[in-house]
Design an enzyme around this catalytic site. Structure first.
Site, mmCIF file in Angstrom:
data_model
loop_
_atom_site.group_PDB
_atom_site.id
_atom_site.type_symbol
_atom_site.label_atom_id
_atom_site.label_comp_id
_atom_site.label_asym_id
_atom_site.label_seq_id
_atom_site.Cartn_x
_atom_site.Cartn_y
_atom_site.Cartn_z
ATOM 1 N N GLY A 154 38.829 27.265 47.299
ATOM 2 C CA GLY A 154 39.762 26.525 48.421
ATOM 3 C C GLY A 154 39.437 25.176 48.712
ATOM 4 N N HIS A 205 33.527 44.211 34.379
ATOM 5 C CA HIS A 205 33.191 43.309 35.427
ATOM 6 C C HIS A 205 31.893 42.976 35.693
ATOM 7 C CE1 HIS A 205 35.691 42.623 39.408
ATOM 8 N NE2 HIS A 205 35.008 41.687 39.203
ATOM 9 N N TYR A 230 39.701 45.420 43.310
ATOM 10 C CA TYR A 230 40.384 44.515 44.584
ATOM 11 C C TYR A 230 41.352 45.248 45.277
ATOM 12 C CZ TYR A 230 38.921 40.559 41.330
ATOM 13 O OH TYR A 230 38.109 39.533 40.496
#
Length: 336
Positions: free
Chosen positions: A227, A124, A58
């Site tokens: 979101g 990951h 990130y």
């Protein structure tokens, strides 16, 4: 805040985590502000959140540096989860599961995070050119060395299995489960991280039961539907070019409008619990209700949202609420 444990390791965390990725990766760059993000992390910790979820990719690296600034002052308050296994290049991401890389990546993450130990170190993605057992074995050595407390695996999900569609009953995580079975023979899996939300329920079919049967914790990624389930996104408002939602088939103006009944249902449930309860809190409470081993990890860039998310741990949905959510229409995307 209610406490939960991550897997058989019994690592104690709050019921709600904080996904730090949006603070410096993937979402709109104009909204990425270091000082504000640092205040958000502190606000989450103050609200009882302990699990901070990040990764070396990130940024790359800047997200861990940000979390490290908070940990320098409040390490005892935090449960740190970070990840290795992906390298970010110019317009591409590649997997690297070589044992030497894993060791170097861990040492680098420890420096950036300003800590002596990582609570949960996650793979990951598995490297297709390296047997996953070799990668996992190198990660297990980090536990023996005292650099890591527990190991986790990020699931590779399949969006093809849709709630209410012909594929219902399978969750598309068969490949991840096969990986989990293999690495369990090397060293115990403490946690699995995978998408789970009101509009993405695929993990309920096989992956979540696999974890529950083995005492493996489940970190629910994207529990607010990137979101959308917060009800704060307006259909047709658009996203910045670097925001992945600009290319996501559920975030076209047409599909955002078509999926409004989902948000409307969450709003109705929220209204029954009081004027201060939000659709986002209902969505998080629904995820928490899927099992005692689940910790939702919503992303947040602002203090307000982090605190609001944390308060969802105190919301108890009724049978009527759950029935209404279960009866909501299946989510749609441009592939439907």
């Amino acid at each position: 805040m209610e406490r939960r444990t991550i897997g058989a390791t019994a690592l104690d965390v709050g019921a709600i985590g904080l996904g730090c990725m949006p603070m410096s990766w993937a979402y709109s760059r104009s909204e990425q502000r270091g000082d504000r993000s640092l205040r958000t992390v502190h606000a989450a910790l103050d609200a009882g959140v302990s699990l901070l979820d990040t990764a070396d990719m990130y940024g790359p690296f800047t997200n861990e540096l940000l979390v490290g600034r908070a940990l320098k002052e409040r390490r005892a308050d935090a449960f740190v989860s970070t990840k290795c296994g992906l390298l970010v290049g110019d317009q591409h991401v590649v997997a690297n599961g070589r044992p030497g890389y894993v060791r170097r990546a861990c040492d680098a993450s420890l420096r950036r995070l300003q800590t002596d130990v990582i609570d949960l170190y996650q793979l990951h993605r598995a490297d297709p050119e390296v047997p996953v057992e070799e990668t996992w074995g190198a990660m297990a050595e980090l536990v023996s060395a005292g650099k890591v407390r527990a190991l986790g695996l990020c699931a590779v999900g399949a969006r093809s299995a849709r709630r209410g569609a012909a594929g219902a009953g399978r969750d598309g995580y068969e490949g991840t489960i096969r990986q989990l079975e293999r690495v369990q023979q090397v060293f115990p899996v403490a946690a699995v991280e995978a998408e789970l939300s009101v509009w993405s329920q695929e993990a309920l079919a096989q992956l979540l039961p696999w974890c529950a049967a083995r005492g493996v914790g489940f970190l629910a990624a994207m529990p607010l539907g990137n979101g959308y389930l917060t009800g704060t996104l307006t259909p047709g408002s658009g996203f910045e070019r670097d925001d992945p939602r600009a290319r996501h088939p559920r975030f076209t103006a047409e599909m955002m409008a078509a999926n409004q009944p989902l948000v409307a249902g969450l709003r109705r449930v929220a209204a029954r619990h009081g004027a201060d309860v939000t659709p986002a809190q209902v969505a998080l409470a629904w995820v928490l209700g899927r099992g005692p081993h689940i910790v939702p990890v919503p992303g947040a860039k602002r203090e307000r949202w982090a605190v609001e998310n944390a308060r969802a741990a105190g919301l108890r949905l009724t049978a009527e609420d759950l029935a209404e959510i279960a009866g909501l229409p299946a989510p749609r995307g441009s592939w439907d």
